[in-house]
Motif scaffolding. Sequence first.
Motif, PDB file in Angstrom:
ATOM      1  N   ALA A  44       0.887  -1.159   0.102  1.00  0.00           N
ATOM      2  CA  ALA A  44       0.064   0.006   0.001  1.00  0.00           C
ATOM      3  C   ALA A  44       0.944   1.102  -0.163  1.00  0.00           C
ATOM      4  N   ASN A  47       2.623   1.547  -3.528  1.00  0.00           N
ATOM      5  CA  ASN A  47       1.532   1.856  -4.388  1.00  0.00           C
ATOM      6  C   ASN A  47       1.290   3.344  -4.290  1.00  0.00           C
ATOM      7  N   GLY A  48       1.025   4.044  -3.004  1.00  0.00           N
ATOM      8  CA  GLY A  48       0.760   5.488  -2.688  1.00  0.00           C
ATOM      9  C   GLY A  48       1.980   6.151  -3.298  1.00  0.00           C
ATOM     10  N   SER A  71      -3.315   5.783   0.557  1.00  0.00           N
ATOM     11  CA  SER A  71      -2.572   4.443   0.492  1.00  0.00           C
ATOM     12  C   SER A  71      -1.506   4.484   1.241  1.00  0.00           C
ATOM     13  N   TRP A  96      -9.517   0.979   1.954  1.00  0.00           N
ATOM     14  CA  TRP A  96      -8.478   1.350   1.183  1.00  0.00           C
ATOM     15  C   TRP A  96      -8.854   1.070  -0.378  1.00  0.00           C
ATOM     16  N   VAL A 100      -9.409   3.920  -3.154  1.00  0.00           N
ATOM     17  CA  VAL A 100      -8.536   3.989  -4.249  1.00  0.00           C
ATOM     18  C   VAL A 100      -9.514   3.964  -5.675  1.00  0.00           C
TER      19      VAL A 100
END
Length: 185
Positions: A44, A47-48, A71, A96, A100
């Motif tokens: 996460a 990804n963020g 994220s 989440w 997203v």
Amino acid sequence: MEELARTWWVYLIRGLCALLFGLLALIWPGITLYALVVVFGVYAIANGVFELFSSGRGGARSWMVVSGVGSILIGAAVLLWPGITALVLLLLIAAWAVVVGILEIVAAIRLRRVAAGEWTFVVSGALAVLFGVLLFLWPVASAMAVLWLIGVMAILYGISLVAMAFRLRGVGFHRPGTSERPHPV
């Protein structure tokens, strides 16, 4: 669109990370809750970070920044409290995924004014929302079923991001109205 085309490789990395995460969840279904917490938290956050990096300029930028920060915050929360229960972890993952997914769909709607092919954002966003909703509906599903669901969702999400990366890469190679082919970044 050229801004997105220059960072096509970021979507490729995000997609490959999602694929790797999904495959690990399927290959080792007996993984401990602690390991799942750590793997998901790291994923996460990565990804963020990559989403923030690829946010670029334009109308969809603010939504992508919010999604990236969200994220990172969810990933950090998961890593800070590794003893989290399975139910709370599932609800965090579900929240989440829904957030997203919605933000990616909003970004796609904003991008449709400037580029064709925004459907890849819609598909990845819709998959994320669907996954989150399914987790909210059945939070007490067995750990094995949840691992399989997480693995399959991550693989599908990764495939959609990899497809988007190559589509964006193709946009960078073929500029409309010219015969020149820019050097790939």
